[in-house]
Design a protein around this motif. Structure first.
Motif, PDB file in Angstrom:
ATOM      1  N   TYR A 299     -23.355 -22.879 -47.129  1.00  0.00           N
ATOM      2  CA  TYR A 299     -22.018 -22.338 -46.879  1.00  0.00           C
ATOM      3  C   TYR A 299     -20.907 -23.373 -47.065  1.00  0.00           C
ATOM      4  O   TYR A 299     -19.839 -23.038 -47.596  1.00  0.00           O
ATOM      5  CB  TYR A 299     -21.943 -21.710 -45.489  1.00  0.00           C
ATOM      6  CG  TYR A 299     -22.675 -20.393 -45.397  1.00  0.00           C
ATOM      7  CD1 TYR A 299     -22.312 -19.315 -46.200  1.00  0.00           C
ATOM      8  CD2 TYR A 299     -23.745 -20.231 -44.524  1.00  0.00           C
ATOM      9  CE1 TYR A 299     -23.000 -18.109 -46.125  1.00  0.00           C
ATOM     10  CE2 TYR A 299     -24.434 -19.023 -44.444  1.00  0.00           C
ATOM     11  CZ  TYR A 299     -24.059 -17.973 -45.246  1.00  0.00           C
ATOM     12  OH  TYR A 299     -24.728 -16.775 -45.181  1.00  0.00           O
ATOM     13  N   PRO A 300     -21.113 -24.644 -46.649  1.00  0.00           N
ATOM     14  CA  PRO A 300     -20.051 -25.623 -46.910  1.00  0.00           C
ATOM     15  C   PRO A 300     -19.715 -25.767 -48.392  1.00  0.00           C
ATOM     16  O   PRO A 300     -18.543 -25.908 -48.759  1.00  0.00           O
ATOM     17  CB  PRO A 300     -20.629 -26.926 -46.335  1.00  0.00           C
ATOM     18  CG  PRO A 300     -21.546 -26.478 -45.232  1.00  0.00           C
ATOM     19  CD  PRO A 300     -22.164 -25.207 -45.772  1.00  0.00           C
ATOM     20  N   ARG A 301     -20.722 -25.723 -49.255  1.00  0.00           N
ATOM     21  CA  ARG A 301     -20.448 -25.840 -50.696  1.00  0.00           C
ATOM     22  C   ARG A 301     -19.737 -24.587 -51.216  1.00  0.00           C
ATOM     23  O   ARG A 301     -18.827 -24.691 -52.047  1.00  0.00           O
ATOM     24  CB  ARG A 301     -21.741 -26.097 -51.467  1.00  0.00           C
ATOM     25  CG  ARG A 301     -22.313 -27.499 -51.241  1.00  0.00           C
ATOM     26  CD  ARG A 301     -23.438 -27.829 -52.207  1.00  0.00           C
ATOM     27  NE  ARG A 301     -23.961 -29.161 -51.960  1.00  0.00           N
ATOM     28  CZ  ARG A 301     -23.409 -30.287 -52.419  1.00  0.00           C
ATOM     29  NH1 ARG A 301     -22.317 -30.220 -53.171  1.00  0.00           N
ATOM     30  NH2 ARG A 301     -23.936 -31.460 -52.141  1.00  0.00           N
ATOM     31  N   ASP A 339     -20.762 -27.880 -57.358  1.00  0.00           N
ATOM     32  CA  ASP A 339     -21.270 -27.330 -56.093  1.00  0.00           C
ATOM     33  C   ASP A 339     -22.197 -26.150 -56.330  1.00  0.00           C
ATOM     34  O   ASP A 339     -23.216 -26.008 -55.637  1.00  0.00           O
ATOM     35  CB  ASP A 339     -20.102 -26.904 -55.194  1.00  0.00           C
ATOM     36  CG  ASP A 339     -19.626 -28.035 -54.296  1.00  0.00           C
ATOM     37  OD1 ASP A 339     -20.481 -28.829 -53.850  1.00  0.00           O
ATOM     38  OD2 ASP A 339     -18.417 -28.134 -54.038  1.00  0.00           O
ATOM     39  N   LEU A 340     -21.866 -25.293 -57.289  1.00  0.00           N
ATOM     40  CA  LEU A 340     -22.733 -24.152 -57.579  1.00  0.00           C
ATOM     41  C   LEU A 340     -24.075 -24.609 -58.130  1.00  0.00           C
ATOM     42  O   LEU A 340     -25.125 -24.033 -57.795  1.00  0.00           O
ATOM     43  CB  LEU A 340     -22.046 -23.207 -58.565  1.00  0.00           C
ATOM     44  CG  LEU A 340     -20.811 -22.469 -58.045  1.00  0.00           C
ATOM     45  CD1 LEU A 340     -20.244 -21.549 -59.121  1.00  0.00           C
ATOM     46  CD2 LEU A 340     -21.134 -21.661 -56.787  1.00  0.00           C
ATOM     47  N   LEU A 341     -24.063 -25.641 -58.950  1.00  0.00           N
ATOM     48  CA  LEU A 341     -25.323 -26.174 -59.482  1.00  0.00           C
ATOM     49  C   LEU A 341     -26.183 -26.740 -58.353  1.00  0.00           C
ATOM     50  O   LEU A 341     -27.400 -26.517 -58.306  1.00  0.00           O
ATOM     51  CB  LEU A 341     -25.036 -27.253 -60.521  1.00  0.00           C
ATOM     52  CG  LEU A 341     -26.268 -27.857 -61.230  1.00  0.00           C
ATOM     53  CD1 LEU A 341     -27.037 -26.760 -61.959  1.00  0.00           C
ATOM     54  CD2 LEU A 341     -25.838 -28.947 -62.206  1.00  0.00           C
ATOM     55  N   ARG A 342     -25.546 -27.434 -57.399  1.00  0.00           N
ATOM     56  CA  ARG A 342     -26.289 -27.985 -56.268  1.00  0.00           C
ATOM     57  C   ARG A 342     -26.882 -26.865 -55.405  1.00  0.00           C
ATOM     58  O   ARG A 342     -28.014 -26.972 -54.929  1.00  0.00           O
ATOM     59  CB  ARG A 342     -25.372 -28.870 -55.421  1.00  0.00           C
ATOM     60  CG  ARG A 342     -24.971 -30.192 -56.093  1.00  0.00           C
ATOM     61  CD  ARG A 342     -26.181 -31.129 -56.230  1.00  0.00           C
ATOM     62  NE  ARG A 342     -26.718 -31.525 -54.941  1.00  0.00           N
ATOM     63  CZ  ARG A 342     -26.286 -32.568 -54.233  1.00  0.00           C
ATOM     64  NH1 ARG A 342     -25.281 -33.309 -54.697  1.00  0.00           N
ATOM     65  NH2 ARG A 342     -26.849 -32.877 -53.086  1.00  0.00           N
ATOM     66  N   ILE A 343     -26.124 -25.803 -55.204  1.00  0.00           N
ATOM     67  CA  ILE A 343     -26.644 -24.668 -54.431  1.00  0.00           C
ATOM     68  C   ILE A 343     -27.838 -24.040 -55.166  1.00  0.00           C
ATOM     69  O   ILE A 343     -28.868 -23.741 -54.557  1.00  0.00           O
ATOM     70  CB  ILE A 343     -25.551 -23.596 -54.215  1.00  0.00           C
ATOM     71  CG1 ILE A 343     -24.460 -24.120 -53.282  1.00  0.00           C
ATOM     72  CG2 ILE A 343     -26.162 -22.323 -53.620  1.00  0.00           C
ATOM     73  CD1 ILE A 343     -23.258 -23.190 -53.157  1.00  0.00           C
ATOM     74  N   TYR A 344     -27.693 -23.864 -56.476  1.00  0.00           N
ATOM     75  CA  TYR A 344     -28.753 -23.236 -57.253  1.00  0.00           C
ATOM     76  C   TYR A 344     -30.046 -24.050 -57.197  1.00  0.00           C
ATOM     77  O   TYR A 344     -31.152 -23.484 -57.209  1.00  0.00           O
ATOM     78  CB  TYR A 344     -28.307 -23.082 -58.711  1.00  0.00           C
ATOM     79  CG  TYR A 344     -29.298 -22.316 -59.561  1.00  0.00           C
ATOM     80  CD1 TYR A 344     -29.382 -20.931 -59.481  1.00  0.00           C
ATOM     81  CD2 TYR A 344     -30.149 -22.979 -60.444  1.00  0.00           C
ATOM     82  CE1 TYR A 344     -30.290 -20.223 -60.251  1.00  0.00           C
ATOM     83  CE2 TYR A 344     -31.063 -22.280 -61.221  1.00  0.00           C
ATOM     84  CZ  TYR A 344     -31.127 -20.903 -61.116  1.00  0.00           C
ATOM     85  OH  TYR A 344     -32.046 -20.201 -61.884  1.00  0.00           O
ATOM     86  N   LEU A 345     -29.908 -25.354 -57.113  1.00  0.00           N
ATOM     87  CA  LEU A 345     -31.080 -26.234 -57.134  1.00  0.00           C
ATOM     88  C   LEU A 345     -31.693 -26.454 -55.751  1.00  0.00           C
ATOM     89  O   LEU A 345     -32.726 -27.123 -55.633  1.00  0.00           O
ATOM     90  CB  LEU A 345     -30.704 -27.582 -57.761  1.00  0.00           C
ATOM     91  CG  LEU A 345     -30.358 -27.534 -59.258  1.00  0.00           C
ATOM     92  CD1 LEU A 345     -29.903 -28.896 -59.751  1.00  0.00           C
ATOM     93  CD2 LEU A 345     -31.522 -27.014 -60.092  1.00  0.00           C
TER      94      LEU A 345
END
Length: 359
Positions: A299-301, A339-345
């Protein structure tokens, strides 16, 4: 992508007819798909479930629900302040366009496959019926504020995006299920806080959202009828991709319109997170893999993406030259993508391994 936007879209509209909001990445899309693939879709894996749902759709439990009763006829909403009114009209417009988009897609699918896949054709026909009711009811609500959308004109001037049928199944499933949770959470909140219920359409949300739920269940069965959509490593990647796409769109949209949710007595961030959590949990019944929304970074991202989006919106509304605006947006766009890439990973949740267990 097929662009059917013509010159009439920029012309002035008649009094009382609202010009549709400018299309952006966050506005509801209009879709076309591969009708040949739809016509050849085998339903054997979920035939019993789909036949049961078809019977339920034929029964049309909500056929008398979308009626403008005395609450609408006797109401007067001149007392609403401009911020609340503007936010509500925008909410009605976005919802109307979304429902109308579903109607057009389902209607065309039903028509194109009628002779080759009659069961699926009838299902799409009945879902189109529901979506048309929803869109019409929302548009009629806008008329209480002396505005309405010319949906015939919208049909001709909107951009249509091609999605393969597999993507349509993923995205429509998510659209219907997230729609269900949005409606039911608002309804339950207003049940507890009736003083915040400033317009009678909210009283319709409980039965209304059951249409969304039924549609989602149909697409769940369609998804599970196609092993390549849930039983391959590619399907695990696609499931997470579409979940993240829908969730980030929801987060950005809700926070852009935080004042509307505040008028209902809802905290936009808390509402957004509850909708995402419930939709992700529901999606584990259909998708092979879902996102770990309880991860401390999740959620923070997403919130940082929303903050950057609001900054980009402010830049876009400034008086700076277009080149300068684009330059100032670049680091914000890069931050969102990062941030979206980090969430996806983030390590996902294996929904198939949890299937059949008590959660």
């Amino acid at each position: 992508m097929v662009n059917t936007l013509d010159k009439t879209a920029s012309e002035s509209v008649k009094a009382g007819i609202k010009a549709p909001s400018k299309e952006t990445l966050l506005t509801p899309r209009f879709y076309i798909t591969d009708f040949e693939t739809a016509a050849n879709l085998s339903l054997k894996e979920q035939e019993t479930e789909l036949q049961a749902m078809l019977t339920e759709m034929r029964n049309d439990y909500n056929r008398h629900h979308f009626v403008r009763d005395e609450d609408f006829k006797a109401g007067c909403w001149d007392h609403l302040d401009e911020t609340t009114k503007e936010g509500f009209i925008e909410y009605l417009e976005r919802s109307c366009i979304s429902e109308f988009s579903g109607f057009l897609l389902f209607k065309e699918l039903s028509r194109k496959i009628k002779d080759r896949n009659p069961i699926l054709s009838e299902m799409f026909h009945l879902m189109a019926r529901d979506e048309a009711r929803h869109a019409g009811f929302l548009n009629k609500a806008m008329s209480d504020f002396n505005l309405s959308l010319d949906l015939g004109k919208v049909t001709k001037t909107r951009t249509y995006t091609f999605f393969p049928l597999e993507w349509v199944i993923y995205t429509v499933y998510l659209s219907e299920k997230i729609g269900y949770w949005r409606y039911i959470i608002i309804f339950r909140h207003l049940e507890k806080h009736p003083e915040k219920q400033f317009y009678p359409i909210f009283k319709k949300f409980e039965n209304w959202c059951q249409d969304e739920n039924r549609h989602g269940d149909i697409f769940n069965a369609l998804l599970r009828s196609q092993p390549k959509l849930w039983n391959t490593w590619q399907s695990r990647l696609w499931s997470r991709f579409f979940l993240l796409s829908v969730f980030v769109t929801h987060t950005l949209t809700v926070h852009e319109r935080a004042s509307f949710y505040e008028s209902l007595g809802l905290n936009a961030t808390e509402f957004d997170q509850e909708v995402i959590r419930k939709t992700n949990e529901t999606s584990a019944r259909a998708f092979p893999s879902v996102l770990d929304v309880d991860h401390p970074e999740f959620y923070p991202r997403l919130q940082r993406c929303s903050d950057r989006n609001l900054k980009m919106k402010a830049i876009g509304e400034s008086n700076a030259p277009k080149f300068i605006k684009n330059l100032r947006k670049l680091p914000l766009i890069a931050g969102i993508v990062g941030d979206l890439l980090r969430i996806y990973l983030l390590k996902p949740i294996d929904a198939e391994a949890l299937r059949g267990t008590v959660r």
